[in-house]
Each structure stands twice: as C-alpha cells, then as structure tokens.
Design an enzyme around this catalytic site. Structure first.
Site, PDB file in Angstrom:
ATOM      1  N   ARG A 133      -8.969   1.336   9.224  1.00 24.29           N
ATOM      2  CA  ARG A 133      -8.566  -0.042   9.504  1.00 24.29           C
ATOM      3  C   ARG A 133      -9.606  -0.800  10.319  1.00 24.29           C
ATOM      4  NH1 ARG A 133      -2.658   0.673   9.058  1.00 24.29           N
ATOM      5  NH2 ARG A 133      -1.619  -1.336   9.244  1.00 24.29           N
ATOM      6  N   LYS A 173       0.834  -1.212   0.000  1.00 21.70           N
ATOM      7  CA  LYS A 173       0.000   0.000   0.000  1.00 21.70           C
ATOM      8  C   LYS A 173       0.867   1.261   0.000  1.00 21.70           C
ATOM      9  CE  LYS A 173      -1.910  -0.993   3.974  1.00 21.70           C
ATOM     10  NZ  LYS A 173      -1.148  -2.215   4.308  1.00 21.70           N
ATOM     11  N   ARG A 212      11.687  -5.800   4.582  1.00 25.37           N
ATOM     12  CA  ARG A 212      11.353  -4.372   4.542  1.00 25.37           C
ATOM     13  C   ARG A 212      12.313  -3.587   5.436  1.00 25.37           C
ATOM     14  NH1 ARG A 212       5.330  -2.067   5.372  1.00 25.37           N
ATOM     15  NH2 ARG A 212       5.386  -3.116   7.395  1.00 25.37           N
ATOM     16  N   ARG A 255       0.014  -9.120  13.586  1.00 27.96           N
ATOM     17  CA  ARG A 255      -0.591  -8.117  12.699  1.00 27.96           C
ATOM     18  C   ARG A 255      -1.455  -8.758  11.620  1.00 27.96           C
ATOM     19  NH1 ARG A 255       4.393  -5.483  10.787  1.00 27.96           N
ATOM     20  NH2 ARG A 255       3.151  -3.952   9.703  1.00 27.96           N
ATOM     21  N   ARG A 301      11.718  -2.317  10.954  1.00 28.39           N
ATOM     22  CA  ARG A 301      10.714  -1.770  11.872  1.00 28.39           C
ATOM     23  C   ARG A 301      10.520  -2.720  13.038  1.00 28.39           C
ATOM     24  NH1 ARG A 301       5.675   0.029   8.150  1.00 28.39           N
ATOM     25  NH2 ARG A 301       4.597  -1.028   9.844  1.00 28.39           N
TER      26      ARG A 301
HETATM   27  P1  ADP Z   1       1.689  -1.621   7.483  1.00 27.57           P
HETATM   28  O1  ADP Z   1       2.580  -0.819   6.578  1.00 27.57           O
HETATM   29  O2  ADP Z   1       2.337  -2.868   7.911  1.00 27.57           O
HETATM   30  O3  ADP Z   1       0.336  -1.840   6.892  1.00 27.57           O
HETATM   31  P2  ADP Z   1       1.308   0.766   9.043  1.00 27.57           P
HETATM   32  O4  ADP Z   1       2.573   1.501   8.851  1.00 27.57           O
HETATM   33  O5  ADP Z   1       0.131   1.226   8.235  1.00 27.57           O
HETATM   34  O6  ADP Z   1       1.552  -0.786   8.815  1.00 27.57           O
HETATM   35  O7  ADP Z   1       0.893   0.781  10.575  1.00 27.57           O
HETATM   36  C1  ADP Z   1       1.806   0.387  11.582  1.00 27.57           C
HETATM   37  C2  ADP Z   1       1.056   0.270  12.887  1.00 27.57           C
HETATM   38  O8  ADP Z   1       0.525   1.552  13.263  1.00 27.57           O
HETATM   39  C3  ADP Z   1      -0.147  -0.652  12.887  1.00 27.57           C
HETATM   40  O9  ADP Z   1       0.196  -2.020  13.091  1.00 27.57           O
HETATM   41  C4  ADP Z   1      -0.965  -0.082  14.061  1.00 27.57           C
HETATM   42  O10 ADP Z   1      -0.415  -0.432  15.321  1.00 27.57           O
HETATM   43  C5  ADP Z   1      -0.748   1.413  13.874  1.00 27.57           C
HETATM   44  N1  ADP Z   1      -1.769   1.980  12.959  1.00 27.57           N
HETATM   45  C6  ADP Z   1      -1.555   2.518  11.736  1.00 27.57           C
HETATM   46  N2  ADP Z   1      -2.695   2.923  11.180  1.00 27.57           N
HETATM   47  C7  ADP Z   1      -3.672   2.626  12.079  1.00 27.57           C
HETATM   48  C8  ADP Z   1      -5.094   2.772  12.075  1.00 27.57           C
HETATM   49  N3  ADP Z   1      -5.749   3.308  11.028  1.00 27.57           N
HETATM   50  N4  ADP Z   1      -5.764   2.344  13.183  1.00 27.57           N
HETATM   51  C9  ADP Z   1      -5.145   1.823  14.229  1.00 27.57           C
HETATM   52  N5  ADP Z   1      -3.817   1.630  14.292  1.00 27.57           N
HETATM   53  C10 ADP Z   1      -3.075   2.031  13.226  1.00 27.57           C
HETATM   54  P1  ADP Z   2       2.302  -1.824   3.187  1.00 31.66           P
HETATM   55  O1  ADP Z   2       2.314  -0.321   3.164  1.00 31.66           O
HETATM   56  O2  ADP Z   2       1.063  -2.396   2.572  1.00 31.66           O
HETATM   57  O3  ADP Z   2       2.576  -2.375   4.542  1.00 31.66           O
HETATM   58  P2  ADP Z   2       4.858  -1.641   1.769  1.00 31.66           P
HETATM   59  O4  ADP Z   2       4.564  -0.730   0.626  1.00 31.66           O
HETATM   60  O5  ADP Z   2       5.605  -1.110   2.925  1.00 31.66           O
HETATM   61  O6  ADP Z   2       3.475  -2.340   2.249  1.00 31.66           O
HETATM   62  O7  ADP Z   2       5.600  -2.932   1.178  1.00 31.66           O
HETATM   63  C1  ADP Z   2       6.055  -3.958   2.040  1.00 31.66           C
HETATM   64  C2  ADP Z   2       7.458  -4.384   1.609  1.00 31.66           C
HETATM   65  O8  ADP Z   2       7.386  -5.047   0.350  1.00 31.66           O
HETATM   66  C3  ADP Z   2       8.433  -3.229   1.415  1.00 31.66           C
HETATM   67  O9  ADP Z   2       9.718  -3.682   1.768  1.00 31.66           O
HETATM   68  C4  ADP Z   2       8.351  -2.927  -0.091  1.00 31.66           C
HETATM   69  O10 ADP Z   2       9.573  -2.357  -0.586  1.00 31.66           O
HETATM   70  C5  ADP Z   2       8.130  -4.317  -0.647  1.00 31.66           C
HETATM   71  N1  ADP Z   2       7.280  -4.351  -1.841  1.00 31.66           N
HETATM   72  C6  ADP Z   2       6.245  -3.543  -2.169  1.00 31.66           C
HETATM   73  N2  ADP Z   2       5.680  -3.927  -3.329  1.00 31.66           N
HETATM   74  C7  ADP Z   2       6.364  -5.028  -3.735  1.00 31.66           C
HETATM   75  C8  ADP Z   2       6.266  -5.899  -4.883  1.00 31.66           C
HETATM   76  N3  ADP Z   2       5.330  -5.716  -5.805  1.00 31.66           N
HETATM   77  N4  ADP Z   2       7.143  -6.917  -4.971  1.00 31.66           N
HETATM   78  C9  ADP Z   2       8.088  -7.118  -4.013  1.00 31.66           C
HETATM   79  N5  ADP Z   2       8.244  -6.340  -2.927  1.00 31.66           N
HETATM   80  C10 ADP Z   2       7.387  -5.304  -2.781  1.00 31.66           C
END
Ligand code: ADP
Ligand code: ADP
Length: 217
Positions: free
Chosen positions: A90, A15, A129, A174, A163
């Site tokens: 979320r 995302k 990541r 998660r 992270r």
């Molecule tokens: P990911 O990239 O793995 O989807 P995020 O960076 O969006 O994770 O979020 C990291 C953490 O921050 C989540 O696991 C949660 O603890 C918190 N968080 C982020 N967005 C939200 C939300 N909309 N509601 C509740 N907690 C959130």
């Molecule tokens: P989210 O925001 O949904 O948690 P991220 O954009 O942070 O996801 O992506 C998660 C990890 O996967 C990061 O290390 C990113 O660089 C990698 N990644 C994202 N898209 C792809 C893809 N299409 N193929 C392989 N790795 C990817």
C-alpha cells in the site's frame, strides 16, 4: 508454475471480493493484510491493540508491521504455489520490500491487476459493506448479501457488522490516504513487470471474468 497476483485499488473497489473468487478458482490462498489486522484485533492481541486506533482513523499501519506479517505468511508451505495479495503493498516502501523478498526467495514475478472504481460508487459500497466477525467474509447489504439459507463457516448464521473504519468520516480519510500513499503504486507498477487495469464497475461476475482474462493473458 507459481502464480503471484496483486490486486491494487482504492478501499471498496472490490479487491477482497475478487481475491476470494480468484482463490477459489485458482486454488491458491488470499493474503489480505486488512483481514490479518482485523483478526488480531478480534483476538485482542498486543498487535491488535496497537493498530486499532490507527485503522479506525483511516490511516495506514506502519510499513514495518505489515511487511513482517506478509514475510511470515509467505514463508508458509501452503503459500509456495502462489498467492493473491489483497491490500498489500500500500506504499512505495512496502512495494520495495516485497520486491526484495520475492528476489530473495526466488518467487515468480508479480502480476498486478488494478481495479478502478469512482469515489461516489466507493462511498456507496462501503456504506453497505458488512463483514462477518465469525467467518470473516465480506458482503453488501443489497448488492452481495449472504445467499439465503447459507450457513456461516463458523457455525450458525453470519454475524454481520459494519466495520468501524467504514463509518463516513473514516471513509473520507481512507480515500485521502489512498490518493496520497497508495495511488503512486499505479505508476510504480506500470513501469515494471506485468500490469493490467480493469474497470471495477458492474456485476461482480463480469468483473471476475475481466480479471481472469488478465491472468490468462
Ligand atoms: P479495504 O478493504 O477498505 O481496502 P483493508 O481491509 O485492506 O481495507 O485494510 C483495512 C485497514 O487496515 C487499512 O485502512 C489500514 O489501516 C490497515 N492496513 C491494511 N493493509 C495495510 C497495509 N498494507 N499497510 C498499512 N496498513 C494496512
Ligand atoms: P475492497 O477489498 O477493495 O475494500 P470489497 O471487496 O470489500 O472491497 O468490496 C467493497 C463492498 O462492495 C463490499 O460490500 C462488497 O460486497 C461490495 N462489492 C464488491 N464488488 C462489487 C460490485 N462489483 N458491485 C457492487 N458491490 C460490490
């Protein structure tokens, strides 16, 4: 016309990566609640210290906290042409609060794009990541490293770190949190408004083309 886009998917689905590309292409800001919360932690603010343990345990921060963050951000002048929501909403109460806020502030309807990636690929992606604690950009050690010679927007080279919530135990929690609290949003949004689904497997550029096709549809 105001463009409001919401990327929905499991942690690690890509995302943030797609939101960053969309933001550059469309010239509208990315709003990532995860990034806002991580920045609060880095700054050592009171909010940061309140949410740290919850995030590291793979749980969700309370709806009230994130809704307030989003409400403030969406009121900013540079968010009036549209926004790319990444990681918010979320939960169903967050989605309902967002609907009410959009209605109150006269925003155009949300375009929802669900990104689908199987759990094994998610585990692989999150293991590799890394995020830069200076410029906050996200990379992957093998699949998406910072381009050679690229300097960090914060100056020098990127300071890449794993992270604290990308450690394997937190990742499993998660994934469960996503299944329990966020996946119900798929049915919620499928039933209302504009809903698209893209296959999140494959090259970042190909997925971006699929996402853009939804936006232009
Ligand atoms: P990911 O990239 O793995 O989807 P995020 O960076 O969006 O994770 O979020 C990291 C953490 O921050 C989540 O696991 C949660 O603890 C918190 N968080 C982020 N967005 C939200 C939300 N909309 N509601 C509740 N907690 C959130
Ligand atoms: P989210 O925001 O949904 O948690 P991220 O954009 O942070 O996801 O992506 C998660 C990890 O996967 C990061 O290390 C990113 O660089 C990698 N990644 C994202 N898209 C792809 C893809 N299409 N193929 C392989 N790795 C990817």
């Amino acid at each position: 016309m105001q463009q409001n886009i919401y990327l929905l998917g499991a942690p690690g689905a890509g995302k943030g990566t797609q939101a960053q590309l969309l933001s550059e292409k469309l010239g509208i800001p990315q709003l990532s609640t995860g990034e806002m919360l991580r920045s609060a932690r880095l700054e050592g603010s009171e909010l940061g210290s309140r949410v740290a343990a919850i995030m590291d345990a793979g749980k969700l921060v309370s709806d009230g906290i994130v809704i307030e963050l989003v409400e403030h951000r969406l009121a900013r002048a540079d968010h009036q042409d549209g926004v790319i929501l990444d990681g918010f909403p979320r939960t169903i109460p967050q989605a309902e609060a967002l609907d009410a806020l959009f209605a109150r502030t006269g925003r155009s309807a949300l375009k929802v794009i669900a990104v689908d990636v199987p759990a094994d690929e998610i585990r692989r992606r999150l293991q590799g990541r890394r995020w830069c604690t200076r410029c906050k950009k996200t990379y992957h050690i093998t699949d998406n490293p910072p381009p050679p010679g690229q300097s960090c927007e914060g100056g020098g080279t990127c300071l890449l770190e794993l992270r604290s919530d990308d450690k394997p135990e937190a990742v499993e929690k998660r994934l469960q949190t996503y299944a329990d609290q966020t996946a119900p949003l798929l049915a919620h949004y499928r039933a209302k408004g504009t809903f698209f689904s893209v296959n999140g497997m494959g090259k970042i550029g190909d997925i971006f083309s699929a996402v853009m096709a939804c936006i232009l549809a």
